[in-house]
Motif scaffolding. Sequence first.
Motif: not given
Length: 262
Positions: A89, A93, A96, A131, A135, A176, A178
Amino acid sequence: MTPITGTAAGVPFTALPPAGDGPAPLIATWHMLDAPRSDAAFAAALPMHDVPAWRVHLGMPMFGARMVDGSMDAAIALLQQDVLMAAMHPFVRQATEEFPAALASIREQLPVDDGPIGVLGGSLGGAVALNVLACTEIPVFAAALVNGAIRMRSVIDLFPGDYPYDAESERVADALDFVAGADRIAGRAPLLAVSGELDHPAFREDAADLVAALGDGAELLPIPGLAHPLADEPGIEPAPQLPLAKQVDAGLTAWFRRHLAA
Protein backbone atom coordinates in the motif's frame (compact mmCIF):
# COMPACT_ATOMS: atom_id res chain seq x y z
CA MET A 1 18.11 5.16 -28.80
CA THR A 2 20.41 6.00 -25.90
CA PRO A 3 18.43 6.15 -22.65
CA ILE A 4 18.29 9.41 -20.77
CA THR A 5 18.44 9.11 -17.00
CA GLY A 6 17.43 11.73 -14.50
CA THR A 7 15.20 12.67 -11.61
CA ALA A 8 11.78 14.32 -11.80
CA ALA A 9 10.56 15.88 -8.55
CA GLY A 10 12.61 13.30 -6.68
CA VAL A 11 11.52 10.34 -8.82
CA PRO A 12 14.32 8.60 -10.75
CA PHE A 13 13.54 7.86 -14.38
CA THR A 14 14.92 6.25 -17.52
CA ALA A 15 13.57 7.94 -20.65
CA LEU A 16 13.65 6.65 -24.22
CA PRO A 17 13.13 9.30 -26.90
CA PRO A 18 11.06 8.84 -30.04
CA ALA A 19 12.56 9.10 -33.48
CA GLY A 20 12.42 12.58 -34.93
CA ASP A 21 12.55 16.06 -33.50
CA GLY A 22 9.99 18.25 -31.81
CA PRO A 23 7.55 17.67 -28.97
CA ALA A 24 6.02 14.22 -28.76
CA PRO A 25 3.45 12.47 -26.55
CA LEU A 26 4.46 10.75 -23.32
CA ILE A 27 3.96 7.22 -22.03
CA ALA A 28 4.75 6.88 -18.31
CA THR A 29 5.50 3.46 -16.87
CA TRP A 30 5.95 1.83 -13.47
CA HIS A 31 7.97 -1.37 -13.17
CA MET A 32 7.40 -4.65 -11.36
CA LEU A 33 8.75 -5.69 -7.98
CA ASP A 34 9.73 -8.94 -9.68
CA ALA A 35 12.31 -8.81 -12.47
CA PRO A 36 12.64 -6.30 -14.07
CA ARG A 37 12.53 -4.39 -10.78
CA SER A 38 14.01 -1.01 -11.72
CA ASP A 39 13.16 1.70 -14.22
CA ALA A 40 16.33 1.00 -16.21
CA ALA A 41 15.66 -2.74 -16.35
CA PHE A 42 12.00 -2.20 -17.28
CA ALA A 43 13.07 0.14 -20.09
CA ALA A 44 15.35 -2.60 -21.44
CA ALA A 45 12.64 -5.27 -21.19
CA LEU A 46 9.87 -3.18 -22.80
CA PRO A 47 11.51 -0.38 -24.80
CA MET A 48 8.62 0.04 -27.33
CA HIS A 49 11.09 1.53 -29.81
CA ASP A 50 8.51 1.87 -32.59
CA VAL A 51 6.08 3.98 -30.57
CA PRO A 52 6.26 7.65 -31.66
CA ALA A 53 6.27 8.90 -28.07
CA TRP A 54 8.61 9.45 -25.17
CA ARG A 55 8.65 6.39 -22.93
CA VAL A 56 9.56 7.56 -19.45
CA HIS A 57 10.06 4.66 -17.06
CA LEU A 58 9.68 5.77 -13.45
CA GLY A 59 11.34 4.17 -10.45
CA MET A 60 9.12 2.67 -7.76
CA PRO A 61 9.73 3.61 -4.10
CA MET A 62 12.46 1.51 -2.39
CA PHE A 63 13.60 -0.06 -5.68
CA GLY A 64 16.29 0.64 -8.28
CA ALA A 65 17.97 3.97 -7.57
CA ARG A 66 15.85 4.30 -4.42
CA MET A 67 17.12 1.15 -2.74
CA VAL A 68 18.38 1.85 0.77
CA ASP A 69 22.19 1.52 0.89
CA GLY A 70 22.12 -0.06 -2.57
CA SER A 71 20.36 -3.16 -1.28
CA MET A 72 16.91 -4.75 -1.39
CA ASP A 73 17.17 -5.57 2.33
CA ALA A 74 15.07 -2.62 3.53
CA ALA A 75 12.24 -3.37 1.10
CA ILE A 76 12.31 -7.05 2.05
CA ALA A 77 12.13 -6.09 5.73
CA LEU A 78 8.96 -4.07 5.06
CA LEU A 79 7.41 -7.00 3.20
CA GLN A 80 8.17 -9.24 6.16
CA GLN A 81 6.87 -6.70 8.67
CA ASP A 82 3.43 -6.26 7.04
CA VAL A 83 3.14 -7.03 3.34
CA LEU A 84 0.09 -4.83 2.81
CA MET A 85 0.26 -1.92 5.24
CA ALA A 86 4.07 -1.53 5.43
CA ALA A 87 4.94 -2.34 1.81
CA MET A 88 2.39 -2.78 -0.98
CA HIS A 89 0.00 0.00 0.00
CA PRO A 90 2.69 2.61 0.80
CA PHE A 91 4.53 1.82 -2.44
CA VAL A 92 1.39 2.29 -4.55
CA ARG A 93 0.24 5.35 -2.61
CA GLN A 94 3.60 7.11 -2.82
CA ALA A 95 4.08 6.35 -6.53
CA THR A 96 0.58 7.71 -7.25
CA GLU A 97 0.90 10.82 -5.09
CA GLU A 98 4.32 11.79 -6.44
CA PHE A 99 3.33 11.37 -10.08
CA PRO A 100 1.67 14.75 -10.81
CA ALA A 101 4.77 16.67 -9.69
CA ALA A 102 7.02 14.20 -11.54
CA LEU A 103 4.95 14.66 -14.69
CA ALA A 104 5.28 18.44 -14.47
CA SER A 105 9.04 18.10 -14.03
CA ILE A 106 9.33 15.69 -16.97
CA ARG A 107 7.55 18.23 -19.16
CA GLU A 108 10.05 20.88 -18.06
CA GLN A 109 13.05 18.65 -18.80
CA LEU A 110 12.03 16.83 -21.98
CA PRO A 111 10.27 17.92 -25.20
CA VAL A 112 7.00 16.26 -24.19
CA ASP A 113 3.75 17.75 -25.45
CA ASP A 114 0.98 18.84 -23.11
CA GLY A 115 -1.65 16.41 -24.40
CA PRO A 116 -3.02 13.26 -22.78
CA ILE A 117 -0.44 10.69 -21.73
CA GLY A 118 -0.22 6.91 -21.88
CA VAL A 119 0.26 4.88 -18.70
CA LEU A 120 1.70 1.39 -18.34
CA GLY A 121 2.35 -0.73 -15.26
CA GLY A 122 3.85 -4.15 -14.70
CA SER A 123 2.71 -6.22 -11.69
CA LEU A 124 2.55 -3.80 -8.71
CA GLY A 125 3.28 -1.00 -11.15
CA GLY A 126 -0.04 -1.95 -12.72
CA ALA A 127 -1.77 -1.00 -9.48
CA VAL A 128 -0.07 2.40 -9.74
CA ALA A 129 -1.27 2.89 -13.33
CA LEU A 130 -4.81 1.94 -12.31
CA ASN A 131 -4.62 4.20 -9.26
CA VAL A 132 -3.56 7.11 -11.47
CA LEU A 133 -6.70 6.49 -13.54
CA ALA A 134 -8.89 6.19 -10.44
CA CYS A 135 -7.48 8.93 -8.23
CA THR A 136 -6.20 11.69 -10.52
CA GLU A 137 -7.67 13.81 -13.28
CA ILE A 138 -4.60 13.56 -15.51
CA PRO A 139 -5.85 13.03 -19.10
CA VAL A 140 -4.84 9.59 -20.44
CA PHE A 141 -5.14 8.49 -24.07
CA ALA A 142 -4.48 4.79 -23.40
CA ALA A 143 -3.49 2.51 -20.52
CA ALA A 144 -1.89 -0.92 -20.35
CA LEU A 145 -1.06 -3.51 -17.72
CA VAL A 146 1.38 -6.41 -17.88
CA ASN A 147 0.59 -9.19 -15.39
CA GLY A 148 -0.96 -6.38 -13.38
CA ALA A 149 -1.77 -6.31 -9.68
CA ILE A 150 -5.46 -5.64 -10.25
CA ARG A 151 -6.83 -6.94 -6.94
CA MET A 152 -4.54 -6.33 -3.97
CA ARG A 153 -5.92 -9.39 -2.17
CA SER A 154 -4.55 -11.53 -5.02
CA VAL A 155 -1.10 -10.09 -4.33
CA ILE A 156 -1.34 -10.65 -0.58
CA ASP A 157 -2.47 -14.25 -1.11
CA LEU A 158 0.88 -14.99 -2.79
CA PHE A 159 2.65 -14.58 0.55
CA PRO A 160 2.72 -17.41 3.09
CA GLY A 161 0.18 -17.56 5.91
CA ASP A 162 -3.20 -15.96 6.37
CA TYR A 163 -2.98 -12.18 6.32
CA PRO A 164 -4.48 -10.67 9.53
CA TYR A 165 -6.92 -8.21 7.99
CA ASP A 166 -8.47 -5.57 10.25
CA ALA A 167 -10.85 -2.71 9.45
CA GLU A 168 -8.12 -0.44 8.05
CA SER A 169 -6.38 -3.09 5.95
CA GLU A 170 -9.77 -4.27 4.64
CA ARG A 171 -10.46 -0.69 3.55
CA VAL A 172 -7.08 -0.46 1.83
CA ALA A 173 -7.53 -3.80 0.05
CA ASP A 174 -10.98 -2.73 -1.12
CA ALA A 175 -9.60 0.54 -2.47
CA LEU A 176 -6.97 -1.42 -4.44
CA ASP A 177 -9.51 -3.82 -5.95
CA PHE A 178 -9.97 -2.38 -9.42
CA VAL A 179 -12.45 -5.04 -10.52
CA ALA A 180 -14.88 -4.18 -7.74
CA GLY A 181 -14.04 -0.51 -8.35
CA ALA A 182 -14.12 -0.66 -12.14
CA ASP A 183 -16.62 2.20 -12.21
CA ARG A 184 -13.83 4.50 -10.96
CA ILE A 185 -11.78 3.95 -14.12
CA ALA A 186 -14.47 3.12 -16.69
CA GLY A 187 -14.38 5.65 -19.50
CA ARG A 188 -11.04 7.14 -18.44
CA ALA A 189 -9.02 5.52 -21.24
CA PRO A 190 -8.88 2.40 -23.40
CA LEU A 191 -7.11 -0.34 -21.43
CA LEU A 192 -5.06 -3.35 -22.53
CA ALA A 193 -4.46 -6.15 -20.00
CA VAL A 194 -1.48 -8.26 -21.07
CA SER A 195 -1.70 -11.58 -19.25
CA GLY A 196 0.93 -14.30 -19.25
CA GLU A 197 -0.67 -17.71 -19.59
CA LEU A 198 1.75 -19.01 -16.92
CA ASP A 199 1.22 -16.04 -14.58
CA HIS A 200 -0.31 -16.60 -11.14
CA PRO A 201 -3.81 -18.04 -11.70
CA ALA A 202 -5.48 -15.33 -9.62
CA PHE A 203 -3.72 -12.61 -11.66
CA ARG A 204 -4.96 -14.18 -14.90
CA GLU A 205 -8.49 -14.33 -13.53
CA ASP A 206 -8.30 -10.74 -12.33
CA ALA A 207 -7.15 -9.53 -15.77
CA ALA A 208 -10.07 -11.27 -17.48
CA ASP A 209 -12.50 -9.96 -14.86
CA LEU A 210 -11.28 -6.38 -15.23
CA VAL A 211 -11.62 -6.45 -19.01
CA ALA A 212 -15.14 -7.86 -18.66
CA ALA A 213 -16.06 -5.25 -16.03
CA LEU A 214 -14.81 -2.36 -18.17
CA GLY A 215 -16.49 -3.57 -21.35
CA ASP A 216 -15.98 -1.54 -24.53
CA GLY A 217 -12.48 -0.13 -24.83
CA ALA A 218 -10.81 -2.84 -22.75
CA GLU A 219 -8.93 -5.75 -24.30
CA LEU A 220 -7.15 -8.86 -23.00
CA LEU A 221 -3.90 -10.00 -24.63
CA PRO A 222 -2.79 -13.49 -23.50
CA ILE A 223 0.90 -14.31 -24.02
CA PRO A 224 1.52 -18.09 -24.30
CA GLY A 225 4.40 -19.35 -22.18
CA LEU A 226 4.82 -16.13 -20.19
CA ALA A 227 5.10 -16.47 -16.40
CA HIS A 228 5.02 -13.46 -14.07
CA PRO A 229 8.50 -11.92 -14.53
CA LEU A 230 9.65 -10.29 -17.77
CA ALA A 231 13.39 -10.62 -17.15
CA ASP A 232 15.89 -12.92 -15.48
CA GLU A 233 17.09 -12.34 -11.93
CA PRO A 234 18.39 -10.20 -10.36
CA GLY A 235 16.44 -7.85 -12.63
CA ILE A 236 17.97 -4.58 -11.40
CA GLU A 237 20.36 -3.70 -14.22
CA PRO A 238 19.32 -3.48 -17.90
CA ALA A 239 19.57 -6.84 -19.63
CA PRO A 240 18.99 -8.17 -23.16
CA GLN A 241 15.30 -8.45 -23.99
CA LEU A 242 13.97 -11.99 -23.53
CA PRO A 243 11.95 -13.55 -26.40
CA LEU A 244 8.70 -13.53 -24.41
CA ALA A 245 9.25 -9.93 -23.33
CA LYS A 246 9.69 -9.13 -27.01
CA GLN A 247 6.19 -10.51 -27.65
CA VAL A 248 4.80 -8.32 -24.86
CA ASP A 249 6.71 -5.36 -26.28
CA ALA A 250 5.16 -5.94 -29.71
CA GLY A 251 1.65 -6.07 -28.24
CA LEU A 252 2.18 -2.86 -26.27
CA THR A 253 3.72 -1.14 -29.28
CA ALA A 254 0.72 -1.98 -31.45
CA TRP A 255 -1.70 -0.87 -28.70
CA PHE A 256 -0.14 2.53 -28.08
CA ARG A 257 0.48 3.20 -31.79
CA ARG A 258 -3.20 2.49 -32.48
CA HIS A 259 -4.41 4.91 -29.85
CA LEU A 260 -1.87 7.59 -30.70
CA ALA A 261 -3.10 7.45 -34.28
CA ALA A 262 -6.69 7.73 -33.08
